[in-house]
Design an enzyme around this catalytic site. Structure first.
Site, PDB file in Angstrom:
ATOM      1  N   PRO A   2      -7.465  -1.218  -1.526  1.00 42.40           N
ATOM      2  CA  PRO A   2      -7.329  -1.813  -0.166  1.00 42.40           C
ATOM      3  C   PRO A   2      -5.865  -1.297   0.169  1.00 42.40           C
ATOM      4  O   PRO A   2      -4.911  -1.257  -0.317  1.00 42.40           O
ATOM      5  CB  PRO A   2      -7.111  -3.209  -0.931  1.00 42.40           C
ATOM      6  CG  PRO A   2      -7.945  -3.324  -2.216  1.00 42.40           C
ATOM      7  CD  PRO A   2      -8.061  -1.923  -2.493  1.00 42.40           C
ATOM      8  N   GLU A   3      -6.044  -1.054   1.578  1.00 44.97           N
ATOM      9  CA  GLU A   3      -4.734  -0.533   2.256  1.00 44.97           C
ATOM     10  C   GLU A   3      -4.297  -1.977   3.210  1.00 44.97           C
ATOM     11  O   GLU A   3      -4.967  -3.053   2.775  1.00 44.97           O
ATOM     12  CB  GLU A   3      -5.068   0.623   3.243  1.00 44.97           C
ATOM     13  CG  GLU A   3      -5.426   1.870   2.397  1.00 44.97           C
ATOM     14  CD  GLU A   3      -5.684   3.097   3.357  1.00 44.97           C
ATOM     15  OE1 GLU A   3      -4.979   3.167   4.229  1.00 44.97           O
ATOM     16  OE2 GLU A   3      -6.584   3.661   2.892  1.00 44.97           O
TER      17      GLU A   3
END
Length: 270
Positions: A2-3
DNA sequence: CTTACCGCCTGTCGGC
DNA sequence: TGCCGACAGGCGGTAA
């Protein structure tokens, strides 16, 4: 991982059910994350009230005041809001059980995430030296330009360095560089102020649009309600090796930079 | 200080 | 069909 958009999406999905709620208990099924979950964490948070939630970089902070849970999703982590009759899935390592029947359930196949405690989260060693938030006004072309003087590394590695700017990972670095027309391997010190202006604008833009779409789901990520993110359909280069460029039709290239796959259009990005 | 590389994990996919 | 290596959204630690 997840960014930033995926972490922000997660935060927005858990904020309402968690804010103001009292913690009944912390159920740890597997404490072997990147760093072991502290033994005393359950005792520390039990019976206490959640005052607020915030995101800093790719960390989710659950503030109990004083003190915070510091939660990172690593490469494959996700959070869901469930209830006590929801069946367990593989890799559901932690439940944060609230007294309002709500359970925050953390799933992380690769266990690269972490769950820690700090009396002052922003002063914690993991968060202390982080760069600015990309959506804040202080992050702009001038900042990037000044910060990049004397830096010989590739621009893609530069914007993925969390001390330079937080939240930009492999997907969104590739996308922002495409939108700015900059080749990912170009040395950071050899980019003009005008091009850094464009890059900063596109980093902000791509992150904002991804947040609006609930993030990007490639494999593990899902929103807190279990739905995937929908930004994948708007990716111009990431994961599109040999497919036509959306601007000029030339085949998208994939080159390893800083140990990471890096996608770009050799015609549109100079 | 900077940069390059390793390794932490499990799951999946492509090639043979 | 099965096996095996390569690779996957992050990031701290180490060495040079």
């Amino acid at each position: 991982m997840p960014e930033l958009p995926e972490v922000e999406t997660t935060l927005r999905g858990i904020e309402k059910p968690l804010s103001g709620a009292k913690i009944e208990c912390l159920r740890i099924r597997d404490s072997r994350l990147r760093w072991p979950i502290p033994d005393d964490l359950g005792a520390r948070v039990e019976g206490r009230r959640i005052v607020s939630l915030q995101r800093r970089a790719k960390y989710i902070l659950i503030n109990l005041e004083p003190g915070s849970l510091i939660w990172h999703l690593g490469m494959s982590g996700s959070m869901r809001i469930v209830n006590k009759s929801t069946e367990l899935r593989k890799h559901d390592h932690v439940d944060l059980v609230l007294s309002n029947e709500v359970i925050l359930r953390y799933n992380d196949p690769r266990r690269f995430g972490c769950l820690l405690w700090a009396d002052d989260a922003l002063a914690h060693p993991l968060l202390r030296s982080l760069g600015p938030e990309p959506l804040d006004a202080e992050f702009n072309g001038t900042y990037l330009y000044k910060k990049s003087r004397g830096r010989r590394i590739a621009i893609k590695s530069f914007i993925m360095d969390q001390k330079v700017v937080v939240g930009v990972g492999n997907i969104y670095a590739s996308e922002a560089l495409f939108l700015a027309g900059i080749r990912p391997a170009r040395q950071a010190s050899r980019i003009s102020l005008a091009r850094y202006d464009a890059l900063a604008v596109h980093i902000k833009g791509v992150l904002q649009r991804a947040i609006a779409q609930g993030g990007t789901t490639l494999r593990d990520f899902s929103q807190a309600d279990g739905r995937p993110g929908y930004f994948e359909q708007q990716l111009h280069v990431y994961g599109r090796e040999k497919q036509p460029c959306t601007l000029c039709g030339h085949a998208i290239s994939n080159k390893v930079i800083g140990q990471r796959a890096s996608y770009y259009c050799p015609k549109c990005q100079i």
